[in-house]
Design an enzyme around this catalytic site. Structure first.
Site, mmCIF file in Angstrom:
data_model
loop_
_atom_site.group_PDB
_atom_site.id
_atom_site.type_symbol
_atom_site.label_atom_id
_atom_site.label_comp_id
_atom_site.label_asym_id
_atom_site.label_seq_id
_atom_site.Cartn_x
_atom_site.Cartn_y
_atom_site.Cartn_z
ATOM 1 N N LYS A 104 -38.799 -15.750 3.657
ATOM 2 C CA LYS A 104 -39.812 -16.763 3.255
ATOM 3 C C LYS A 104 -40.523 -17.734 2.569
ATOM 4 O O LYS A 104 -39.936 -17.829 0.750
ATOM 5 C CB LYS A 104 -41.090 -15.831 4.172
ATOM 6 C CG LYS A 104 -41.081 -14.623 5.063
ATOM 7 C CD LYS A 104 -40.346 -15.714 6.563
ATOM 8 C CE LYS A 104 -40.574 -14.797 7.240
ATOM 9 N NZ LYS A 104 -39.068 -13.873 7.548
HETATM 10 C C1 LIG Z 1 -42.977 -15.058 12.992
HETATM 11 C C2 LIG Z 1 -42.150 -14.095 12.879
HETATM 12 N N1 LIG Z 1 -43.012 -12.852 12.432
HETATM 13 C C3 LIG Z 1 -42.581 -11.785 11.807
HETATM 14 C C4 LIG Z 1 -41.647 -11.483 11.507
HETATM 15 C C5 LIG Z 1 -41.499 -9.934 10.337
HETATM 16 O O1 LIG Z 1 -41.959 -10.346 8.925
HETATM 17 P P1 LIG Z 1 -40.921 -9.225 8.209
HETATM 18 O O2 LIG Z 1 -39.646 -9.207 8.112
HETATM 19 O O3 LIG Z 1 -41.833 -9.368 7.055
HETATM 20 O O4 LIG Z 1 -41.561 -8.159 8.585
HETATM 21 C C6 LIG Z 1 -40.783 -12.605 10.989
HETATM 22 C C7 LIG Z 1 -39.451 -12.260 9.933
HETATM 23 O O5 LIG Z 1 -38.822 -13.121 10.650
HETATM 24 C C8 LIG Z 1 -40.897 -14.170 11.391
HETATM 25 O O6 LIG Z 1 -40.756 -14.379 11.298
#
Ligand SMILES: Cc1ncc(COP(=O)(O)O)c(C=O)c1O
Length: 421
Positions: A202
């Site tokens: 990210k």
């Molecule tokens: C749009 C979106 N929501 C939620 C997530 C979940 O994030 P995390 O990996 O921090 O759980 C991601 C991760 O790729 C994402 O792209």
């Protein structure tokens, strides 16, 4: 009594070994650490430490960055989403509208709360199509999970208007657009509650991590309780419930001081990264000459785009495939988004967990939480606009550290391939 810490030189050296550096400097650091007679490891739990908590400091700084009253650090955006839905009281029999195009976590966390994810179509912004959102609202709908996909804001004016009209909460999934904004307001500070990811891929990252943001103190209190197993962290931990809904059984999504320290340093550098992404994007766009028939992704607010990528639509799938092949040959960092033959958890057609009503337990939840006839009509064709746009979309990855020369080469490669097609 001062007891030795379990964490000492060995742990610090393991951490340092994660960073690349010259063997000479590594040897010097090793010698300094070996000579240190009073090396005491840190208290890595966010609570009870004798020094100010890095997690708490990161929360404060992130809250200031986003412009919200309350911020909670958690161990992922997936955790942030569950904590947000739980704070809103979403559970069995409730429906939450999610976009057809998002990482699966936005939908899976709804189901993990025993609620029903209802996919709505996306339009040429690649974020929720407000018209389709309104069509999917039923008497069970409790929230809209808007996802600011691929670095760009969703259509917040329209989504907030619909939410107000139908008295729905808006959960902003800002996992992919940290630092983006919409009409001057930071993403994550517009809806009822915001969810951020700090996983490695990210805009800001601490390996794994996330944040919940809100102006609503009650939602913050409930999210904090959910993230710490059993309503532990209240002004008076063992006191009776101050208000119904304060005490319940939660899970453990706490962020450790290791992640907190890295997140804190990352938040301090946010403006530098965002400036980098936006400069690279502008340099590429400035030199790009898109032929007729090829359109850039529409941005709900161009000013608020983070610059993470540039997306454009080809006239048809056949030319999309040809262009991708040619761009690869030119060394342009381009990718397609949807190909029915290639599995990708970002597109609803691949979410067989939802389409085939999979359940983790014999109770069949979340699908048994409503009468069968009232379940959404899940099918691989339920969101046709998403499939049309995504199958013709080409995305160009933008790196915050591209040089002017990198951008020039990428734009030249794009112009050459697109003109020839
Ligand atoms: C749009 C979106 N929501 C939620 C997530 C979940 O994030 P995390 O990996 O921090 O759980 C991601 C991760 O790729 C994402 O792209």
């Amino acid at each position: 009594m001062r007891y030795p810490s379990k964490l000492g030189r060995e742990e610090l050296e393991e951490l340092i070994s994660l960073w690349d550096m010259s063997p000479e400097n590594r040897r010097k650091i090793h010698a300094v650490l070996a000579a240190e007679k009073d090396l005491r490891g840190p208290h890595l739990f966010r609570y009870y430490g004798s020094k100010p908590s890095k997690v708490a400091e990161a929360e404060k700084l992130f809250g200031e960055f986003i412009g919200v009253k309350h911020t909670l650090a958690v161990n992922s955006c997936t955790s942030a989403l569950v904590a947000a839905f739980r704070a809103l009281g979403i559970g069995m029999g409730d429906e939450v509208i999610v976009p057809a195009y998002t990482f699966f976590a936005t939908a899976s966390t709804v189901a993990a709360c025993n609620a029903i994810p209802v996919m709505a179509d996306v339009d040429d912004t690649l974020t929720l199509d407000p018209k389709d959102v309104e069509r999917r609202i039923t008497k069970r709908t409790r929230a809209i999970a808007v996802v600011h996909m691929r670095g760009a804001p969703g259509q917040m004016d329209e989504i907030m208007k619909i939410a107000r009209k139908h008295k729905l909460a808006v959960v902003e999934d800002v996992a992919q657009a940290c630092g983006g904004s919409y009409r001057g307001k930071m993403l994550g500070a517009i809806g009822t509650i915001g969810c951020f990811s700090f996983d490695f891929y990210k805009i800001l990252n601490c390996g794994e991590g996330g944040f919940v943001t809100t102006d609503d103190e009650w939602l913050y209190t409930r999210a904090t309780s959910w993230h710490d197993t059993a309503a532990c962290w209240r002004p008076d931990r063992y006191a009776a419930e101050r208000r119904e809904g304060e005490l319940f059984c939660g899970e453990n999504y706490r962020m450790s001081e290791l992640q907190g320290a890295v997140a804190l340093a990352q938040i301090r550098k946010a403006d530098r990264f965002l400036k980098g992404y936006r400069t690279s994007r502008d340099r590429i766009l400035g030199a790009l000459r898109l032929p007729d028939g090829i359109a850039l992704r529409r941005l709900a607010d161009p000013e608020g785009d983070t610059g993470l990528c540039i997306i454009f639509y080809m006239p048809d799938v056949e030319r999309t495939k040809r262009a991708l092949k040619a761009l690869k040959a030119e060394g342009v960092p381009a990718g397609g988004i949807y190909d029915a033959q290639i599995k990708d958890w970002h597109i609803y057609t691949h979410w067989e967990h939802v389409l085939d009503l999979k359940s983790v337990a014999r109770d069949g939840l979340p699908w048994t939480g409503v009468p069968r006839a009232e379940l959404p009509r899940y099918s691989k064709t339920m969101c046709p606009k998403a499939l049309d746009y995504l199958s013709r979309a080409i995305t160009i990855d933008v790196n915050w550290a591209y040089t002017a020369g990198d951008c020039k080469r990428i734009a030249a490669g794009l112009n050459k391939v697109l003109r020839a097609l």
